[in-house]
Design a protein around this motif. Structure first.
Motif, PDB file in Angstrom:
ATOM      1  N   ARG A 140       1.084  -1.114  -0.371  1.00 29.25           N
ATOM      2  CA  ARG A 140       0.307   0.099   0.101  1.00 29.25           C
ATOM      3  C   ARG A 140       0.945   1.287  -0.102  1.00 29.25           C
ATOM      4  NH1 ARG A 140      -5.050  -1.016   3.655  1.00 29.25           N
ATOM      5  NH2 ARG A 140      -5.218  -2.635   1.513  1.00 29.25           N
ATOM      6  N   PRO A 141       0.680   1.831  -1.033  1.00 29.76           N
ATOM      7  CA  PRO A 141       2.105   2.849  -1.386  1.00 29.76           C
ATOM      8  C   PRO A 141       2.155   3.992   0.019  1.00 29.76           C
ATOM      9  CG  PRO A 141       0.733   2.778  -3.820  1.00 29.76           C
ATOM     10  CD  PRO A 141       0.603   1.853  -2.497  1.00 29.76           C
ATOM     11  N   SER A 142       0.601   4.441   0.532  1.00 31.96           N
ATOM     12  CA  SER A 142      -0.331   5.610   1.117  1.00 31.96           C
ATOM     13  C   SER A 142       0.126   5.551   2.237  1.00 31.96           C
ATOM     14  CB  SER A 142      -1.275   5.522   1.104  1.00 31.96           C
ATOM     15  OG  SER A 142      -1.971   5.225   1.192  1.00 31.96           O
ATOM     16  N   THR A 143       0.723   3.904   2.609  1.00 27.27           N
ATOM     17  CA  THR A 143       1.376   4.595   4.388  1.00 27.27           C
ATOM     18  C   THR A 143       2.479   3.248   4.199  1.00 27.27           C
ATOM     19  OG1 THR A 143      -0.160   1.654   4.176  1.00 27.27           O
ATOM     20  CG2 THR A 143      -1.070   4.143   5.436  1.00 27.27           C
ATOM     21  N   GLY A 144       3.229   2.408   3.360  1.00 26.46           N
ATOM     22  CA  GLY A 144       4.355   1.737   3.229  1.00 26.46           C
ATOM     23  C   GLY A 144       3.671   0.695   4.036  1.00 26.46           C
ATOM     24  N   PRO A 164       5.512   6.182   0.899  1.00 24.26           N
ATOM     25  CA  PRO A 164       4.651   6.868  -0.660  1.00 24.26           C
ATOM     26  C   PRO A 164       5.999   7.298  -1.100  1.00 24.26           C
ATOM     27  CG  PRO A 164       3.688   7.779   1.554  1.00 24.26           C
ATOM     28  CD  PRO A 164       5.147   7.287   2.101  1.00 24.26           C
TER      29      PRO A 164
END
Length: 352
Positions: A140-144, A164
């Motif tokens: 999940r890129p938004s939270t790593g 991110p």
């Protein structure tokens, strides 16, 4: 989703004499007390009390049978990327972002559908639990955050590793048969690795802004290498764990990197797919250079071992009709419609 060497110099019960060169064992030095085994240099690296995996050698000695379970050859888990049922063949598999569903056509275990992740997640399938099967996973890129499903234990896991903008490139960098959590930060050209064998954290500067990370064991030593493909000059830069720094220009601007072990020697080969002409250009470690026309503009390269012969195959996924086109190195041409125009082929997960 919920988060649900030591070298052993011991010989045990053998069903029959085992030999290699001048070394012969006819009696256990443990079970019968007075037995004695000598000859050359002996080294055994394997699980205590379990079948030895593969052919273990040391000096003039070769052991090809079980340790305590003598008389057999032992079994080795040979992992094939994108093999979700562990039968040695890569499976046709796609993820549909609109509903988070994974559709997998497993070679032996059959058709499977699984909901995993949200639309904006990045698909990162790999073998995280070391059971020889690819696990369903997303980053999940938004939270790593990484979320994966362990196929061996049927449990869920999640870990925060990354930020991110990072590009996830999981692979087995420590040779423990489990994929490590690895991200490449394009803004700084830095690799961040969390190794599964001992939870060691590694930070390596290798690359510049705009480089694309590539996944693979390019020297065949059993460990994935840190590697990038520089689109500005079509040069591959690889930090091989066994041989050190390596650079080679292979491709031209506009090509898509598509590395895979096409000749089956255990080392990943340099390869690019040229969308404008539908050609593959491969630099193979044992079979030399090769140019093959396979695909059309708009196709996505998805090389993998679809026929289970140990060599990865040239293949493309055509999003316009959801069809896979494969040149099986052992079986010939395979054409299979599996997916829709919105689907992402999981075999393209690490082609950035």
């Amino acid at each position: 989703m919920k988060k649900s060497i030591i070298l052993i110099f011991v010989l045990s019960i053998f069903a029959s004499a085992q030999s290699g060169g001048p070394y012969v064992i006819t009696k256990s030095v443990i079970s019968s007390g007075g037995g004695r085994s000598t000859g050359g240099n002996f080294a055994l690296e394997g699980s205590f009390g379990q079948p030895v995996v593969g052919n273990t050698t040391g000096g003039n000695f070769a052991l090809n049978s079980g340790f305590w379970n003598g008389g057999g050859t032992g079994t080795t888990i040979t992992y094939r990327p994108f093999d979700y049922d562990g039968d040695g063949r890569s499976d046709l598999s796609v993820r549909r972002p609109s509903n988070g569903l994974w559709y997998i056509l497993r070679g032996t275990a059959g058709y499977m559908v699984m909901e995993w992740g949200v639309a904006t997640d990045i698909v990162v399938p790999a073998d995280y639990d070391g059971d020889g099967k690819t696990d369903v996973a997303v980053f999940r890129p938004s939270t790593g955050t990484w979320f994966w499903f362990n196929s061996g234990s049927q449990t869920f896991d999640q870990t925060n590793w990354g930020a991110p903008g990072d590009l996830p490139v999981p692979a087995d960098h420590d040779s423990d048969h489990k994929a490590d959590l690895v991200v490449f930060r394009p803004s700084t050209g830095t690799w961040y690795r969390k190794l599964s064998a001992n939870n060691e954290i590694s930070v390596v500067g290798f690359g510049v802004a705009g480089d694309k990370p590539v996944v693979g064991d390019f020297d065949g030593d059993g460990k994935a290498d840190i590697a990038i493909y520089r689109t500005t000059d079509s040069t591959w830069y690889i930090l091989k764990t066994g041989f050190g720094f390596f650079a080679q220009t292979w491709g031209q601007p506009g090509d898509i990197q598509a590395p895979a072990d096409f000749d089956g020697d255990g080392a990943v080969d340099l390869a690019v797919f040229r969308p404008s002409t539908g050609q593959w250009f491969r630099s193979m470690s044992t079979n030399g250079f090769n140019v093959t026309s396979w695909g059309v503009n708009g196709d996505v390269p998805v090389p993998a071992d679809y026929d289970g012969d140990g060599s990865e195959d040239i293949a493309v996924f055509r999003p316009s009709n959801g069809t896979w086109y494969v040149i099986g190195s052992g079986t010939g041409i395979i054409v299979n419609q599996f997916g829709t125009s919105e689907d992402i082929a999981t075999q393209s997960s690490f082609i950035y």
